[in-house]
Design a protein around this motif. Structure first.
Motif, PDB file in Angstrom:
ATOM      1  N   LEU A 139       0.793  -1.225   0.000  1.00  0.00           N
ATOM      2  CA  LEU A 139       0.000   0.000   0.000  1.00  0.00           C
ATOM      3  C   LEU A 139       0.831   1.284   0.000  1.00  0.00           C
ATOM      4  CD1 LEU A 139      -2.849  -0.861   2.547  1.00  0.00           C
ATOM      5  CD2 LEU A 139      -2.930  -0.938   0.054  1.00  0.00           C
ATOM      6  N   ILE A 140       2.046   1.243   0.498  1.00  0.00           N
ATOM      7  CA  ILE A 140       2.823   2.474   0.626  1.00  0.00           C
ATOM      8  C   ILE A 140       3.824   2.632  -0.518  1.00  0.00           C
ATOM      9  CG2 ILE A 140       4.444   3.757   2.075  1.00  0.00           C
ATOM     10  CD1 ILE A 140       3.133   2.509   4.514  1.00  0.00           C
ATOM     11  N   GLU A 185       5.005   5.163  -8.129  1.00  0.00           N
ATOM     12  CA  GLU A 185       4.350   5.783  -9.284  1.00  0.00           C
ATOM     13  C   GLU A 185       4.535   7.300  -9.268  1.00  0.00           C
ATOM     14  OE1 GLU A 185       0.145   5.703 -11.714  1.00  0.00           O
ATOM     15  OE2 GLU A 185       0.101   6.088  -9.572  1.00  0.00           O
ATOM     16  N   LEU A 186       4.458   7.919  -8.089  1.00  0.00           N
ATOM     17  CA  LEU A 186       4.682   9.360  -8.002  1.00  0.00           C
ATOM     18  C   LEU A 186       6.086   9.724  -8.478  1.00  0.00           C
ATOM     19  CD1 LEU A 186       3.024  10.216  -4.560  1.00  0.00           C
ATOM     20  CD2 LEU A 186       2.169  10.797  -6.838  1.00  0.00           C
ATOM     21  N   TRP A 220      -4.613  14.540 -10.135  1.00  0.00           N
ATOM     22  CA  TRP A 220      -5.480  13.485  -9.622  1.00  0.00           C
ATOM     23  C   TRP A 220      -4.661  12.254  -9.249  1.00  0.00           C
ATOM     24  CZ3 TRP A 220      -9.997  14.801  -8.013  1.00  0.00           C
ATOM     25  CH2 TRP A 220     -10.694  15.855  -8.615  1.00  0.00           C
ATOM     26  N   ILE A 221      -3.633  11.965 -10.014  1.00  0.00           N
ATOM     27  CA  ILE A 221      -2.744  10.841  -9.690  1.00  0.00           C
ATOM     28  C   ILE A 221      -2.061  11.081  -8.353  1.00  0.00           C
ATOM     29  CG2 ILE A 221      -0.630   9.630 -10.395  1.00  0.00           C
ATOM     30  CD1 ILE A 221      -1.452  10.046 -13.282  1.00  0.00           C
ATOM     31  N   VAL A 222      -1.594  12.315  -8.140  1.00  0.00           N
ATOM     32  CA  VAL A 222      -0.947  12.666  -6.875  1.00  0.00           C
ATOM     33  C   VAL A 222      -1.931  12.514  -5.707  1.00  0.00           C
ATOM     34  CG1 VAL A 222       0.109  14.530  -5.552  1.00  0.00           C
ATOM     35  CG2 VAL A 222       0.734  14.197  -7.954  1.00  0.00           C
ATOM     36  N   SER A 268      -1.572   9.737  -2.817  1.00  0.00           N
ATOM     37  CA  SER A 268      -1.372  10.262  -1.462  1.00  0.00           C
ATOM     38  C   SER A 268      -2.370   9.653  -0.493  1.00  0.00           C
ATOM     39  CB  SER A 268      -1.500  11.791  -1.463  1.00  0.00           C
ATOM     40  OG  SER A 268      -0.515  12.380  -2.289  1.00  0.00           O
ATOM     41  N   LEU A 269      -3.618   9.515  -0.919  1.00  0.00           N
ATOM     42  CA  LEU A 269      -4.636   8.905  -0.058  1.00  0.00           C
ATOM     43  C   LEU A 269      -4.303   7.450   0.252  1.00  0.00           C
ATOM     44  CD1 LEU A 269      -7.919  10.393  -1.606  1.00  0.00           C
ATOM     45  CD2 LEU A 269      -6.834  11.015   0.564  1.00  0.00           C
ATOM     46  N   ILE A 270      -3.828   6.712  -0.753  1.00  0.00           N
ATOM     47  CA  ILE A 270      -3.456   5.308  -0.532  1.00  0.00           C
ATOM     48  C   ILE A 270      -2.281   5.219   0.438  1.00  0.00           C
ATOM     49  CG2 ILE A 270      -2.585   3.204  -1.615  1.00  0.00           C
ATOM     50  CD1 ILE A 270      -4.057   3.972  -4.143  1.00  0.00           C
ATOM     51  N   ILE A 271      -1.297   6.109   0.278  1.00  0.00           N
ATOM     52  CA  ILE A 271      -0.132   6.099   1.168  1.00  0.00           C
ATOM     53  C   ILE A 271      -0.542   6.408   2.607  1.00  0.00           C
ATOM     54  CG2 ILE A 271       2.014   7.309   1.724  1.00  0.00           C
ATOM     55  CD1 ILE A 271       2.455   7.649  -1.309  1.00  0.00           C
TER      56      ILE A 271
END
Length: 496
Positions: A436-437, A443-444, A458-460, A464-467
């Motif tokens: 998850l992290i 990808e970032l 939107w990718i960021v 960020s929410l997943i991290i």
């Protein structure tokens, strides 16, 4: 610091062109300890001239994408000694996920509640599958960027950071070592749980046959066959074991459902949501169950047709859809059936005096035993090159390493006090980080040179929410699991 394949302004890293040049940049060969990425050269390519187009966020000359250049795509043209087919890889995906984690799902639901557990498992399954896709896609992108045919998880992290912001590039080597450390800890933790699980269920089988012994004795009996099994070095040769494990696991689960679906109480008999204090244990157990993140890239790297792995109807989506559905079903009906009595493995809740229950234990024990070698494969790909590089007899050194590592998992399995809590700890510490992290972070970093493309914000936000989600689960899950272990919470395994 090694030179980078990109312009000084950090905007667009180019693929090597058909002459192995990207704006006259030379090939790179990293030769400093573990912080090196040796570029594989493209041979016999045609000279490229022409306009520039964007392919997967990377600008490449249009004339480069002729048949000749596509023929020399480093991913499509991997040279593999024993490549696996799509079916082989699907069996490995199922085998890598249908281990002891699925049998712990009723215990996970006990810590979350019936409906929170059910919908939470579906959501976490989708997120974990998405992160697996991120990892493979970033691997493909970085393979092209660095002229490599394949990359390990740690090398993907290294290349992503190495082509990211300038101030972060010196950290690339440390990031690689961090990923390798988490991978080794996670996979060896899985092996320890597998070892203990088989021993506990074999003890139950022996007790049914009026042969009474301890778990520790069974662990000693299992040491020799597991040692021989883990001397197999080829992933292709492990395919029959994965096929057997998958068939036995599905058969065992099918028979287990005969018990789970009998005399089910009303759904109101169990709480829809459990205490907030136990949710971290639920998170850790579910993350442990999604234990296949460590084998995703090794499987994709050994696939004869790598693009079939992440197609919408490809190997990964097919395998993970089956896995998530099975996880949710076992957790839902197992918790509904046994409620607060659900143990760290649902096989321990089955009646000890029933022949079919013993058959479930036998099938699942054999399936997990066969899966041990696949989980063991990953840490060996990390540790074996390090050990072999410091000796004149690399194969002998690797053999000794395998023997010592199997012995280590035996010792750790013998001292594990609580199966359920240990499963949660492994999931919270290693699996949440790797699943998850790190993938959204990679990808970032991989997309950093193309930060001005549409949709990048939107990718960021999404990553960020997943991290944040993964980091929160990591912290609270680890604290809760360690607290229960240190407090000596009694386990369900009995005396060793």
């Amino acid at each position: 610091m090694a030179p980078k394949i990109r312009e000084p302004d950090q905007r667009t890293p180019l693929l090597q062109d058909c002459n192995n040049n990207a704006d006259n940049r030379s090939q790179h060969n990293y030769n400093k300890e573990n912080d090196k990425v040796d570029n594989e050269s493209h041979q016999n390519n045609k000279k490229c001239n022409g306009a520039v187009i964007a392919i997967e966020g990377v600008q490449v000359p249009t004339s480069c994408w002729t048949d000749s250049c596509i023929d020399h795509d480093p991913i499509t043209n991997r040279k593999l000694e024993n490549p696996t087919t799509n079916f082989d890889t699907l069996m490995h995906v199922l085998n890598g996920n249908l281990g002891t984690g699925i049998l712990a799902m009723p215990d996970a639901f006990k810590n979350a509640g019936l409906y929170v557990g059910f919908f939470g498992t579906l959501v976490m399954g989708v997120i974990c599958t998405h992160c697996m896709h991120l990892l493979v896609r970033c691997s493909h992108e970085l393979c092209r960027r660095y002229g490599r045919s394949s990359l390990s998880y740690a090398d993907v992290g290294f290349c992503a950071l190495d082509s990211g912001p300038i101030w972060m590039q010196p950290l690339a080597g440390g990031f690689r070592r961090l990923i390798n450390t988490f991978l080794v800890v996670m996979q060896l933790g899985l092996c320890c749980v597998y070892f203990l699980f088989v021993a506990v269920n074999v003890r139950e089988l022996l007790a049914y046959a009026n042969i009474h012994t301890t778990v520790l004795t069974v662990l000693v009996w299992l040491l020799a066959p597991l040692t021989l099994l883990n001397l197999v070095r080829s992933l292709k040769l492990l395919t029959p074991m994965s096929l057997v494990a998958s068939i036995f696991a599905v058969a065992g689960l099918a028979i287990a459902f005969l018990f789970l679906l009998q005399d089910l109480p009303h759904s109101a008999s169990v709480p829809p949501i459990s205490s907030w204090s136990t949710l971290p244990l639920y998170f850790g157990t579910v993350m442990y169950a999604f234990e296949g993140i460590g084998v995703v890239l090794p499987l994709e790297n050994n696939l004869a047709r790598p693009r079939d792995f992440i197609a919408w109807n490809g190997v990964l989506n097919t395998g993970m859809t089956l896995v998530v559905c099975l996880y949710s079903a076992v957790g839902f009906f197992g918790y509904l059936k046994y409620g607060e009595q659900a143990q760290g493995s649902v096989t321990l809740n089955l009646p000890s005096d029933h022949l079919l229950a013993q058959l479930v234990r036998l099938l699942m024990a054999v399936a997990v035993l066969a899966s041990y070698a696949l989980q063991f494969y990953v840490p060996m790909t990390i540790l074996a090159p390090v050990v072999a590089g410091h000796t004149a007899h690399p194969r002998c050194a690797e053999t000794v390493l395998r023997l010592v590592t199997v012995l280590l998992t035996f010792v750790l399995a013998a001292i594990i006090p609580n199966l359920g809590t240990f499963i949660s700890l492994v999931g919270a510490v290693s699996t949440s980080t790797l699943a998850l992290i790190f993938p959204p972070l990679i990808e970032l970093l991989t997309s950093w040179p193309n930060a001005d493309r549409p949709g990048h914000r939107w990718i960021v936000l999404k990553n960020s929410l997943i991290i944040v989600f993964g980091a929160t689960g990591f912290f609270f899950g680890t604290v809760k699991s360690l607290t229960m272990i240190l407090e000596g919470t009694p386990g369900e395994l009995g005396s060793l």
